[in-house]
Design a protein around this motif. Structure first.
Motif, mmCIF file in Angstrom:
data_model
loop_
_atom_site.group_PDB
_atom_site.id
_atom_site.type_symbol
_atom_site.label_atom_id
_atom_site.label_comp_id
_atom_site.label_asym_id
_atom_site.label_seq_id
_atom_site.Cartn_x
_atom_site.Cartn_y
_atom_site.Cartn_z
ATOM 1 N N ASN A 135 0.855 -1.183 0.000
ATOM 2 C CA ASN A 135 0.000 0.000 0.000
ATOM 3 C C ASN A 135 0.898 1.242 0.000
ATOM 4 O O ASN A 135 1.615 1.489 0.974
ATOM 5 C CB ASN A 135 -0.900 -0.029 1.231
ATOM 6 N N GLY B 213 -0.922 -7.874 1.924
ATOM 7 C CA GLY B 213 -1.715 -6.734 2.372
ATOM 8 C C GLY B 213 -1.219 -6.077 3.641
ATOM 9 O O GLY B 213 -1.917 -5.247 4.226
ATOM 10 N N SER C 218 -3.719 -3.222 5.892
ATOM 11 C CA SER C 218 -4.640 -2.285 5.257
ATOM 12 C C SER C 218 -6.009 -2.933 5.158
ATOM 13 O O SER C 218 -6.173 -3.947 4.468
ATOM 14 C CB SER C 218 -4.141 -1.917 3.855
ATOM 15 N N GLY C 219 -6.978 -2.343 5.850
ATOM 16 C CA GLY C 219 -8.353 -2.830 5.771
ATOM 17 C C GLY C 219 -9.126 -2.044 4.730
ATOM 18 O O GLY C 219 -8.582 -1.184 4.036
ATOM 19 N N GLU C 220 -10.415 -2.337 4.616
ATOM 20 C CA GLU C 220 -11.237 -1.639 3.631
ATOM 21 C C GLU C 220 -11.424 -0.172 3.981
ATOM 22 O O GLU C 220 -11.385 0.688 3.123
ATOM 23 C CB GLU C 220 -12.590 -2.333 3.490
ATOM 24 N N LYS C 221 -11.657 0.115 5.259
ATOM 25 C CA LYS C 221 -11.911 1.494 5.671
ATOM 26 C C LYS C 221 -11.030 1.933 6.832
ATOM 27 O O LYS C 221 -11.204 3.009 7.372
ATOM 28 C CB LYS C 221 -13.377 1.663 6.068
ATOM 29 N N TYR D 173 -7.006 1.039 9.100
ATOM 30 C CA TYR D 173 -5.689 0.413 9.157
ATOM 31 C C TYR D 173 -5.591 -0.294 10.492
ATOM 32 O O TYR D 173 -5.915 0.279 11.532
ATOM 33 C CB TYR D 173 -4.593 1.468 8.997
ATOM 34 N N GLU E 88 -7.101 -0.091 15.728
ATOM 35 C CA GLU E 88 -7.674 0.162 14.413
ATOM 36 C C GLU E 88 -7.786 1.671 14.277
ATOM 37 O O GLU E 88 -8.397 2.329 15.115
ATOM 38 C CB GLU E 88 -9.057 -0.492 14.324
#
Length: 120
Positions: free
Chosen positions: A25, A48, A69-72, A74, A87
């Motif tokens: 990322n 990821g 890295s998450g969808e919305k 970290y 998070e």
């Protein structure tokens, strides 16, 4: 004439998105590279996540937190996924959280394989 260390070269190649560099990322890599304590560690993007190691070659130290890295958000995990440390909304917050959880004896990465004694 200055010579880049393995750590410096790896960070540079990641930031430049060099074709021979591992993929990760870009926002996380940029935020982590801005943290002086993280910039001296060996960065290793994989699956990821951005891992940090105390050494530059396998076997890895595997005793430092990592950023996923998450969808919305970290996610910052402790070493070996022992626990979720937090998070957060931005990669900068994630990098700062990793720094806050680095061991006090964590210095610049050493060249070569890890020879330190790690707890199970």
């Amino acid at each position: 004439m200055s010579t880049e260390t393995v750590v410096e070269k790896t960070w540079r190649m990641l930031l430049e998105r060099h074709p021979e560099a591992r993929r990760g990322n870009p926002e996380v890599i940029k935020a982590a590279s801005a943290e002086p304590r993280l910039r001296q560690l060996f960065p290793f993007p994989s699956h990821g996540c951005l891992h940090f190691h105390r050494n530059t070659d396998f076997p890895w130290s595997n005793d430092l937190p990592r950023i996923a890295s998450g969808e919305k958000a970290y996610l910052v995990y402790a070493a070996r996924d022992a626990e979720l440390l937090g998070e957060v909304a931005t990669p900068q917050e994630a990098a700062a959280l990793v720094v806050a959880h680095l061991p006090s004896d964590c210095g610049a990465a050493v060249d070569g394989p890890w020879r330190g004694l790690l707890s199970p």
